[in-house]
Structure formats: structure tokens, C-alpha cells
Enzyme design. Sequence first.
Site: not given
Ligand code: PGA
Length: 247
Positions: A9-11, A91, A93, A164, A170, A209, A230-231
Amino acid sequence: MRQKLVAGNWKMNGSLGLVNAFCDRFQNANFNSDVLIIPPFLYVPELVANKSESLRVGVQNLSSHKSGAYTGEISLSMAEEFQVDYALYGHSERREYFGETDDLVSDKIKLAVTDSKIKPILCVGETLSERESDNAFVVVERQVKAIFDKLTSGELTNIVIAYEPVWAIGTGLTATPAQAQEMHAFIRQQVATYDENAADTIKLLYGGSVNAGNAETLFKQKDIDGALVGGASLKVEEFFEICKLAG
Ligand code: PGA
């Protein structure tokens, strides 16, 4: 045996250059797991045009409406025209910054399963204060059950659920493999109360993470069928490594 799924997930990150770097690196890759890249919408056509057959494409959100006067929204049928295979829904966010509720998220998923071939990935997870006040399971149960009210058991088999914990997204904090497994088993049990068959086949991803250093032990857990990354999904080599670890 459920085949693993690793989703990046590149956001709101990335560039055309990054899309092409991924397409090059994954061109001849041969994994036993499914690999899914979820870039911002604008990068989907470039990804679709240059990716290898085996790479799947996802989007980070889709509208709860089929079409019409909804400025700024993207529909399921538009995503389907660009060979999008998966869509993230709910998600944390989206829930936190864009006010998405369980009700809206489950309406969107209902539309996806009835009106398209796009596979929804429902994201659930508790905040730190919810975990600290012993409410993690209550919150996740509420988020998961919200979709049972709208989906038939047959429709439930078409979705993926990503657990998650918000406190692990993050932050560099990962749920321990035992914490993650415990919640995944709980989610599978919730699905079983609704449909036994779906509980066996449904894929449950862990997110928060995930990186090349912790992925292997997470993947070994009985009820963890892959990761939503994500990251670390923005780093070509690290994401490649995580996909290798998934088998
Ligand atoms: P992260 O994000 O790996 O940077 O913690 C995961 C996500 O929000 O899908």
C-alpha cells in the site's frame, strides 16, 4: 492451504519512476504467493501497461456509488477498465482522516461484491487506547461484523480482511507474532460463526510496520495469510524480499 498474498500500500507516495522500478524488478519474478501493488490512482495505468502478468493491481479506495455527481470520486467500473483486481476499504487512515464509518465501508464492500469482480480488502484494527483499555477484540469484532449485516455468506468468500492495529501503522511498532496470531484466529472465528466454509478460505493479512526483518515469523503464524505493507512497500528490494519470504 491458503495461498499467501503480499500487498504493498503506497498510500500517497510514489512516482512514475517508482512504478517503473517495480515493474522492472518484478518482471521475471516467480513467487508462489500473490503479489499486489496498490499505488495512488494516477499511477494505475502506467503500472498496468508495464507490469508482468503475475503482478496484481489494487486501489486504495473506491466510491460507494456506481456513477454520478460525486466530485473527486472513482467508481468500481472505472477501476475495472484498468484491470484493477483489488481495492482497500476502510483503511484506518480513511476512517480517521476522511470520516469513513463501518456503515459506509460495508456499503462500499457490498457494492463491490455485487457489482464487480474487484476483490475488496476490508481493513480493521484497534487504536492504542482501545488496546490499552482491553477493547481491541470488541472493536475488531464490531468492524468485522458490520459487513456480515450486508453480505450473504457466498459474498463473504470473495473478500480479504487485513488486520492492522492502528498503533503499529507507520510507527515501527509491530504486533508480536503471538498478538497478531491471536487476533487473526479471533477474526477467523468470527467469520466461522457466520459461514464455516468462508472461515477456511478467507485470507487474513497482517499490516503494521511489516518489513523484511519481521515478515518471516509473521508469515509462519497459522492464521496469517500474508501482509499489507506500507512503508516497506516503497523500497523495491525490501518489498521483493518480503514477497520471497512469503513463499
Ligand atoms: P506500515 O503501513 O507498513 O507503514 O505500518 C501499513 C498500512 O497502513 O497498510
